[in-house]
Design an enzyme around this catalytic site. Structure first.
Site, mmCIF file in Angstrom:
data_model
loop_
_atom_site.group_PDB
_atom_site.id
_atom_site.type_symbol
_atom_site.label_atom_id
_atom_site.label_comp_id
_atom_site.label_asym_id
_atom_site.label_seq_id
_atom_site.Cartn_x
_atom_site.Cartn_y
_atom_site.Cartn_z
ATOM 1 N N MET A 1 -46.107 -18.575 -1.365
ATOM 2 C CA MET A 1 -44.700 -18.950 -1.180
ATOM 3 C C MET A 1 -43.809 -17.726 -0.995
ATOM 4 O O MET A 1 -42.739 -17.818 -0.408
ATOM 5 C CB MET A 1 -44.199 -19.752 -2.384
ATOM 6 C CG MET A 1 -44.860 -21.112 -2.556
ATOM 7 S SD MET A 1 -44.240 -21.972 -4.006
ATOM 8 C CE MET A 1 -42.593 -22.402 -3.496
ATOM 9 N N PHE B 1 -43.482 -6.962 -7.344
ATOM 10 C CA PHE B 1 -44.093 -7.413 -8.600
ATOM 11 C C PHE B 1 -45.449 -8.087 -8.372
ATOM 12 O O PHE B 1 -46.287 -8.131 -9.268
ATOM 13 C CB PHE B 1 -43.165 -8.413 -9.307
ATOM 14 C CG PHE B 1 -42.957 -9.688 -8.515
ATOM 15 C CD1 PHE B 1 -43.842 -10.745 -8.640
ATOM 16 C CD2 PHE B 1 -41.899 -9.809 -7.633
ATOM 17 C CE1 PHE B 1 -43.674 -11.910 -7.901
ATOM 18 C CE2 PHE B 1 -41.730 -10.968 -6.888
ATOM 19 C CZ PHE B 1 -42.617 -12.013 -7.021
ATOM 20 N N GLU C 1 -43.653 -13.013 -1.632
ATOM 21 C CA GLU C 1 -44.303 -11.791 -2.079
ATOM 22 C C GLU C 1 -43.247 -10.739 -2.339
ATOM 23 O O GLU C 1 -42.213 -10.701 -1.675
ATOM 24 C CB GLU C 1 -45.279 -11.317 -1.002
ATOM 25 C CG GLU C 1 -46.330 -10.367 -1.509
ATOM 26 C CD GLU C 1 -47.551 -10.304 -0.587
ATOM 27 O OE1 GLU C 1 -48.437 -9.504 -0.867
ATOM 28 O OE2 GLU C 1 -47.589 -11.064 0.405
ATOM 29 N N GLY C 2 -43.494 -9.886 -3.323
ATOM 30 C CA GLY C 2 -42.565 -8.814 -3.648
ATOM 31 C C GLY C 2 -43.311 -7.661 -4.285
ATOM 32 O O GLY C 2 -44.543 -7.670 -4.363
ATOM 33 N N VAL D 1 -45.986 -15.151 -5.294
ATOM 34 C CA VAL D 1 -45.799 -16.496 -5.846
ATOM 35 C C VAL D 1 -46.642 -17.461 -5.026
ATOM 36 O O VAL D 1 -46.555 -17.476 -3.798
ATOM 37 C CB VAL D 1 -44.320 -16.918 -5.829
ATOM 38 C CG1 VAL D 1 -44.159 -18.323 -6.402
ATOM 39 C CG2 VAL D 1 -43.471 -15.930 -6.631
ATOM 40 N N ASP E 1 -29.508 -8.949 -12.014
ATOM 41 C CA ASP E 1 -30.056 -8.910 -10.653
ATOM 42 C C ASP E 1 -29.711 -10.181 -9.888
ATOM 43 O O ASP E 1 -30.567 -10.787 -9.244
ATOM 44 C CB ASP E 1 -31.568 -8.683 -10.684
ATOM 45 C CG ASP E 1 -32.112 -8.225 -9.321
ATOM 46 O OD1 ASP E 1 -31.307 -7.730 -8.494
ATOM 47 O OD2 ASP E 1 -33.326 -8.354 -9.083
#
Length: 340
Positions: A1, A6, A3-4, A9, A120
């Site tokens: 779903m 971290f 991506e980052g 998902v 944030d």
């Protein structure tokens, strides 16, 4: 779903409940694991107090798999940023911006009441509850189509939103000297090294509201001096009392007399043009908002107040006249117009 930095998902099926869920799989790196454990702590605190589950994304479970922290969430729709991006950065109707703003401020007020600071807030961290949308005429392009050739834009079918990503959330009593917030939504006190608290979330809310009704981030920059120059172009001069208190890293941005050293220290002619092309806040809003512009400008001036001690608090902002109009909360939205 998604991506980052971290991790990613994933959309998954819970075999026991047969419910579609979103699982945030965090990279097996110490600092990301630490942030994930903070997020779990905050999420569990929020769940205990958010009984209706309307303000923030709901945690279902969490587990450690091969040194990856995995957090199971309810599955929601796209972020407001993703919706804008896939809609060719066409702005949302002002009545929808009003409803998004109301819900966002209610969520922020809820967190602040719990002595939590999100730190944030940005369109990427605000998710629509539903992915459904409708097409409506884009009145800006009735005489000539937009770049993609369309006379229509997408509008969410439901205005319900929820906050996500509490990995940077801070408790009131913790250290508030380090840099927080994603660049475009970062408050001046953070850039100047003056320390920060609840008001840094309110500055971010102001930046978000401008972006939702214009389609573009208010301060599109990646450098501190340019960022401060953009603020002055849109909002007027920085208060002298804040400039003279800037920490060692930030004092270089000012000349004697606390005047911003701009454009003398601009890094390029492109940087100078990026600042000079920005309109003042009232003019910017009136370019994009046909009604309620006066109330919105007044609200934004309270949210984007340089001095954090004078900035609107979340509950004060909710009482602002901009939010006095009611909006239907279910079915096809009242701003839909002609449907395809």
């Amino acid at each position: 779903m998604g991506e980052g930095t971290f991790g990613r998902v994933l959309e998954c099926l819970d075999n026991e409940t047969k419910e579609l869920v979103a699982i945030k799989v965090v990279r097996s790196i110490h600092k990301y694991r630490e942030a994930a454990m903070i997020e779990i702590d905050v999420l569990q605190k929020l769940v205990r107090h958010d009984l209706g589950g309307k303000r923030c994304v709901q945690i279902r479970n969490w587990f450690d798999y091969r040194n990856h922290i995995c957090i199971v969430f309810e599955k929601l729709g796209p972020s407001l940023y993703d919706f804008l991006r896939k809609n060719s950065y066409r702005s949302f109707p002002i009545d929808l911006v009003r409803e998004f703003g109301r819900q966002l401020l209610e969520s922020v007020a809820f967190m602040h009441d719990l002595r939590l600071i999100h730190t944030d807030l940005k369109p990427e961290n605000i998710l629509l509850v539903s992915s459904e949308y409708i097409k409506v005429p884009d009145y800006k392009f009735l005489l000539r189509p937009a770049k993609d050739g369309s006379y229509f834009k997408n509008v969410p079918k439901s205005s319900s939103i929820k906050l996500i990503d509490f990995g940077s959330t801070t408790f009131e009593h913790q250290d508030h000297t380090y840099v927080v917030s994603t660049r475009h939504y970062r408050a001046p006190e953070v850039i100047l090294g003056l320390g920060w608290n609840y008001p840094c979330d309110m500055w971010s809310v102001g930046c978000i509201l401008v972006e939702l009704c214009s389609g573009e981030a208010l301060f599109q920059t990646h450098e501190n001096l340019e960022h401060l120059a953009m603020m002055e172009k849109v909002l007027g001069p920085l208060p002298q009392h804040m400039a003279v208190r800037a920490d060692r890293r930030a004092e270089k941005y000012f000349r004697s007399g606390a005047r911003l050293d701009w454009p003398e220290r601009a890094t390029s002619s492109e940087s100078m043009r990026a600042v000079w092309k920005l309109p003042r806040l009232p003019n910017l809003i009136m370019q994009h908002v046909d009604h309620s512009a006066g109330d919105l400008i007044d609200l934004l001036q309270g949210l984007l107040c340089y001095d954090p001690t004078e900035r609107l608090k979340a509950r004060e902002a909710l009482r602002h006249p901009f939010f006095s109009r009611d909006l239907r909360r279910c079915g096809y939205p009242m701003w839909a117009g002609v449907l395809l």
